[in-house]
Enzyme design. Sequence first.
Site, short mmCIF file in Angstrom:
data_model
loop_
_atom_site.label_atom_id
_atom_site.label_comp_id
_atom_site.label_asym_id
_atom_site.label_seq_id
_atom_site.Cartn_x
_atom_site.Cartn_y
_atom_site.Cartn_z
N ASP A 249 -1.67 39.30 82.20
CA ASP A 249 -2.91 39.21 82.99
C ASP A 249 -3.02 37.89 83.77
O ASP A 249 -3.90 37.77 84.63
CB ASP A 249 -4.14 39.31 82.08
CG ASP A 249 -4.41 40.71 81.59
OD1 ASP A 249 -4.07 41.67 82.31
OD2 ASP A 249 -4.96 40.87 80.48
N GLU A 276 4.91 43.67 75.84
CA GLU A 276 4.84 43.75 77.29
C GLU A 276 5.92 44.69 77.83
O GLU A 276 6.87 45.06 77.12
CB GLU A 276 5.05 42.36 77.93
CG GLU A 276 4.03 41.30 77.54
CD GLU A 276 2.70 41.43 78.29
OE1 GLU A 276 2.53 42.40 79.06
OE2 GLU A 276 1.84 40.56 78.09
N GLU A 303 3.91 41.20 85.80
CA GLU A 303 4.94 41.58 84.84
C GLU A 303 6.14 40.65 85.06
O GLU A 303 6.35 40.16 86.16
CB GLU A 303 5.35 43.04 85.01
CG GLU A 303 4.18 44.01 84.97
CD GLU A 303 3.33 43.90 83.70
OE1 GLU A 303 3.91 43.77 82.60
OE2 GLU A 303 2.10 43.91 83.82
#
Length: 338
Positions: A249, A276, A303
Amino acid sequence: MPEAPALPPEAVLMQIISGKWASMAVSVAAKLRIADHLAAGPKTVDALAAETGTHAPSLYRVLRALAGLGVFAETDRTFALTPMAELLRTGVPKSMRGIADYCGSDWSWRPWGDLLGTVRTGETAFDRVFGEQCFDYLAKHPDESAVFNEGMTGFSTQTAGAVAEAYPFGDFRSVVDVGGGHGAMLLTILRHHPGVSGVVFDSPHVAAGATPAIRAAGLESRCRAEGGDFFRAVPAGADVYLMRHIIHDWPDDKATTILRNCRTAVKPGGKVLLVELVIPPGNEPSLGKLLDLEMLVVASGKERTEAEYAALFAGAGWKLTRVVPTKSPASIIEGEPA
């Protein structure tokens, strides 16, 4: 049986271009709890419209389109559940209703209309559209925050079991789930590993929602919820600091702050674990490459590749030791104190 012929490029591209039509139709069905209304059996569109307070001809067109995609099944304007529609029911295992609701909500959808502005400027579209950062906005809007938290719980239920099975949490005594929302991930881990205790740590208004979930799971003796700010500190003295879709985030500077706070708090010999989607190299298809665009538009994070996570860890006093695959698209990125 012979293989179906491959679609021509123009057909595949059209499927990609028209994806928003299907996405929003699923979200509307989720918001209206259509699958919940069909749980007891098929119903006519008129009955569904009466139960949901909607315009029957318009509702029919949405459900007809979804039936054409296999989400529902239609017979003479009567609709029934399919295996995909079952996943839009509330409270069923691996329910995706909260995810669909979140992805089609106005505050989540509207910034996507300004993706081009973000590409031109590098500025987060959400911040530009709403005048503030996403998590600041949600803290001020409890209804939207409830949708977000239910969506995040939905994401957790897609990965929690796979994470609990893939990693030896039983080797440790305590886990702090940093940014743990309403506790879906940590509670799954505690059920799989009865010798482990834990803390669900999140913003106070979010952590308050974890307490009823902990009670409902019968895990009050091994788990508690705590509110706070992970940019300032996290609960100290645990063996493992777990974060599921939290570091993605945030940009590198803020992600480093969170990781450093975990490094300060961890017991000697402890671990940090990030759940993740690790970006693969080359042109390999990846859900993470698309989720990265959600981060670009709605949050300020991204990401990352394995190399990027290694660099992020190194800047926060950790050393990346391994990446553990799971049966879900997510991986467990393990770090130990450097």
